[in-house]
Design a protein around this motif. Structure first.
Motif, short mmCIF file in Angstrom:
data_model
loop_
_atom_site.label_atom_id
_atom_site.label_comp_id
_atom_site.label_asym_id
_atom_site.label_seq_id
_atom_site.Cartn_x
_atom_site.Cartn_y
_atom_site.Cartn_z
N THR A 169 0.85 -1.21 0.00
CA THR A 169 0.00 0.00 0.00
C THR A 169 0.88 1.26 0.00
O THR A 169 0.58 2.23 -0.69
N CYS A 189 -7.05 2.50 -1.08
CA CYS A 189 -6.93 1.10 -1.47
C CYS A 189 -8.01 0.35 -0.70
O CYS A 189 -8.42 0.79 0.39
N LEU A 207 -4.93 2.19 2.99
CA LEU A 207 -5.96 1.16 3.02
C LEU A 207 -7.17 1.70 3.78
O LEU A 207 -7.18 1.72 5.01
#
Ligand SMILES: C[S@@+](CC[C@H](N)C(=O)[O-])C[C@H]1O[C@@H](n2cnc3c(N)ncnc32)[C@H](O)[C@@H]1O
Ligand code: SF4
Length: 305
Positions: free
Chosen positions: A89, A102, A127
């Protein structure tokens, strides 16, 4: 040197990730839920970080700065060890300056296995969305379909996501217990509503609940049970009745809750959208309309996953 992004077909992604860059981080799934096709025909593995980075580099060449969202495949990329997930990430964030988030599919147990610090780091590195399959809040049904998670796991996992500022998008499955068992259906609906009531955060952040309707794909355990005659699918009226009981039992303590509810997936008979628990009354009226006007329901042959 390959110049195409690698995919291990077939791949599955949430409908809301339709415009996202799809990157294969894992393949297959270690869990063997009876209804799911994500675990079929694929040997489970977490790909090497260098291979995933290579795919991100190819995407950078192809799409440049246009990438705003990335969805890491496969059916449960949250199983990836925290350090690996973090490295990937972080790399994506550096590579794509316009990246907004993400996202991954995430089994509750693999959220719980990560510490609060690890989840916070993942969130800080981009994320920001986890799609969690609750399927039901009824432990007996979760066990029967081999989900390897309990209602209590979902409550803990959701809290951990909220604490890390990772948006929760949870799915439940209408009709999961099958026909000819009204008691099971009622418990599925009531316990699922209780799970959602208990999951609801105390602030006004946005979170998502979607009800899908059970499909019986070839190759799954549930398909074999149906072929043997030990599992019978609910009809559209039983499905709506179950959804109605769920909705009647939704009662949030937090009156500022911002829970986006959807039951408009291709598997559903009747498209329904709203914000809970504000739109509960309207949603129940829509369900009642569907129950008395079957012609508005999606025909069987248009349904899909
Ligand atoms: C690919 S799975 C990923 C979920 C994630 N691995 C987890 O366990 O939380 C996505 C979701 O699709 C839904 N789904 C899978 N198979 C289904 C079926 N046969 N009928 C209806 N919904 C299904 C379930 O809600 C499932 O959680
Ligand atoms: S529902 Fe999730 S955990 Fe279960 S088999 Fe499918 S991908 Fe794996």
């Amino acid at each position: 040197m390959r110049d195409k992004i690698y995919y291990c077909e077939p791949v599955f992604r949430p409908p809301s990730e339709g415009y996202s860059l799809l990157i294969q981080l894992t393949e297959g799934c270690i869990y063997k839920c009876d209804f799911c096709i994500s675990n079929l025909r694929k040997q489970f593995l977490v790909r090497e970080v260098e291979d995933v980075k290579r795919d991100l580099n190819i995407a950078k060449k192809q799409y440049g700065q246009r990438i705003k969202k990335i969805f890491f495949l496969d059916g449960n990329a949250m199983v990836t060890p925290a350090e690996k997930l973090l490295e990937v990430t972080k790399y994506a964030k550096e590579l794509f300056p316009n990246l907004e988030r993400c996202a991954v599919y995430a089994h509750a147990k693999d959220i719980i296995k990560k510490s609060d610090e690890q989840l916070r780091e993942l969130s800080d590195s981009g994320l920001r969305m986890a799609y969690v399959g609750f399927e039901s809040g009824y432990n007996k049904l979760l066990k029967a379909v081999n989900k390897h998670a309990t209602k209590e796991d979902y409550i803990i996992a959701s809290k951990k996501l909220f604490n890390a500022d990772i948006t929760l998008s949870a799915t439940l499955i209408n009709g999961l217990g099958g026909a000819d068992n009204p008691e099971l259906s009622e418990m599925h609906a009531k316990e699922s509503a209780d799970l959602i009531n208990k999951t609801c955060p105390s602030d006004d952040r946005k979170w998502y609940i979607a009800f899908l309707t059970l499909m019986v794909p070839q190759g799954t355990e549930i398909y074999r049970e149906k072929a043997k005659g030990s599992f019978k699918e609910m009809d559209q009226f039983e499905i709506l009745q179950e959804l109605k009981i769920f909705m009647q039992n939704i009662e949030f303590e937090n009156k500022n809750a911002n829970c986006v509810f959807r039951s408009n997936h291709a598997s559903n008979y009747l498209p329904i959208k709203g914000v809970l628990d504000r739109d509960k009354g309207k949603i129940i009226s829509t369900i009642n309309y569907g129950l008395t006007h079957p012609e508005v329901m999606r025909p069987e042959f248009y349904r899909g996953l």
